[in-house]
Design an enzyme around this catalytic site. Structure first.
Site, short mmCIF file in Angstrom:
data_model
loop_
_atom_site.label_atom_id
_atom_site.label_comp_id
_atom_site.label_asym_id
_atom_site.label_seq_id
_atom_site.Cartn_x
_atom_site.Cartn_y
_atom_site.Cartn_z
N ASP A 92 21.95 3.16 -32.75
CA ASP A 92 21.60 4.63 -33.09
C ASP A 92 20.04 4.76 -33.23
O ASP A 92 19.36 3.94 -33.80
CB ASP A 92 22.41 5.12 -34.25
CG ASP A 92 22.22 6.51 -34.35
OD1 ASP A 92 23.10 7.27 -33.76
OD2 ASP A 92 21.41 6.98 -35.28
N ILE A 93 19.28 5.92 -32.73
CA ILE A 93 18.07 6.09 -32.98
C ILE A 93 17.94 6.41 -34.59
O ILE A 93 18.57 7.35 -34.87
CB ILE A 93 17.32 7.15 -31.98
CG1 ILE A 93 17.78 6.59 -30.53
CG2 ILE A 93 15.93 7.42 -32.24
CD1 ILE A 93 17.30 7.59 -29.43
N GLU A 127 22.79 10.70 -29.91
CA GLU A 127 21.39 9.54 -29.95
C GLU A 127 22.14 8.22 -30.21
O GLU A 127 21.21 7.10 -30.18
CB GLU A 127 20.37 9.75 -30.92
CG GLU A 127 21.24 9.53 -32.58
CD GLU A 127 21.76 11.06 -32.91
OE1 GLU A 127 21.71 11.10 -34.17
OE2 GLU A 127 22.05 11.76 -32.25
#
Length: 355
Positions: free
Chosen positions: A216-217, A259
């Site tokens: 996950d960003i 994301e």
């Protein structure tokens, strides 16, 4: 509970952006418009975002016709089905044409056979040279007609073979589109779910290890809020490019949604998976993000990663659930790190979720 809150915060943020766009452009708050702007807010469909941005820059608004066209082209669930039905209809039409040509050729062959039979009987009864000549000329004419028909059939079959081959490529392209994320060029959620399910079955059968990474960003929402969705798209592409450069061989990767990304590592132990995960984390962090429109340096992107290992009797949901819990543990403990299911942070995360 924190995981649920994070998801709610992210999706509500997208919802706020969607409703804000509807209000600012004075559009009707109907499901079609909400879906368009929600997808726009997520940045998941780069083609949709690009068309909307270009239309707004050119016209300053989106008409009902624009909205209908955007929804039908980029969001309608019937689009791929319609294209598949169209290709299927062309295949059936092609088969019908070829069958009709074959039937004509069979009829001509039967006629030629009858001609030969008649010629044989006529020859046996012929009394002079002129009668024999007439029989031979008739046979030559029938032979030419049969030869021409066979040549036409051969050409038509070759043409049909080429057409069916093109139609097959069209079907493969449609299938690829349904399994591909257009923004990053990676597989999408449907692709990774299918692949993971198959790989889990193989791993159980062959008793080989299999690891899953969920990525996950970090602080992705702030990129959209501070620099706009085009920069958010750039961040997603940057992570996608890093995964393409890092993941090789039988390993597969996909954009899982928003994301979040997933990487499946068949025949890979937990220790090996941790090495791969940290390599990905460092690869992403090594790239400097620059705003294309101004050249402004926006800093570096970081990601958090959760790692799980397939256990005996595991189903897909179990494997994903543990990787997700590890991912949330990585987020909770400072981000820009890798957490696996044997780390104490994972146990603490499970206790918090249960509580």
């Amino acid at each position: 509970m924190t995981a649920i809150t994070d998801d709610q915060e992210r999706t509500l943020g997208f919802a706020d952006i969607a409703l804000g766009q509807i209000k600012s452009l004075r559009q009707l708050a109907i499901p079609r418009n909400y879906e368009i702007w929600y997808v726009y807010a997520t940045g998941y469909n780069s083609s949709l975002n690009r068309v909307i941005n270009e239309t707004l820059a050119r016209n300053g608004c989106l008409t009902e016709v624009d909205l209908d066209q955007i929804h039908d082209t980029y969001l309608s669930q019937l689009r791929s089905t319609d294209r598949i039905d169209h290709v299927g209809a062309r295949v059936i039409s092609e088969i019908d044409d070829v069958m009709a040509l074959i039937n004509d050729a069979l009829g001509l062959t039967e006629s030629f056979g009858a001609t030969l039979q008649g010629a044989s009987e006529t020859v046996s009864l012929a009394k002079d040279r002129d009668q024999l000549k007439a029989v031979i000329e008739g046979l030559v004419k029938s032979t030419r007609e049969t030869r021409d028909a066979n040549k036409a059939l051969e050409e038509r079959l070759n043409s049909s073979k080429s057409e069916v081959s093109n139609l097959q490529k069209n079907l493969e392209a449609i299938r690829a589109e349904t399994l591909n994320d257009p923004l990053t060029g990676l597989g999408n959620r449907k692709y990774i779910d299918r692949a993971l399910s198959s790989m889990i079955a193989i791993s159980h059968q062959q008793k080989e290890p299999l690891s899953l990474l969920m990525l996950d960003i970090d602080h992705f929402k702030s990129f959209n809020d501070n620099y706009g969705h085009l920069t958010g798209d750039q961040v997603l592409r940057l992570v996608g490019q890093s995964l393409k450069q890092t993941i090789k061989g039988a390993d597969i990767t996909a954009r899982y949604g928003g994301e979040e990304f997933a990487v499946v590592l068949p025949n890979t132990s937990l220790r090996q998976a941790l090495t791969v995960a940290d390599h990905i984390r460092r690869a992403v962090m090594s790239k400097e993000l620059k705003k294309k429109s101004t050249g402004e340096i926006l800093g570096r992107v970081t990601i958090s990663i959760g790692v799980s290992l397939l256990r005996e009797g595991d189903e897909m949901d179990c494997l994903i659930g543990r990787a997700d819990a590890c991912l949330y543990a990585a987020k909770r403990n400072g981000r820009n790190r890798v957490i696996c299911e044997v780390d104490p942070e994972y146990s603490a995360e499970i206790q918090v979720q249960v509580a």
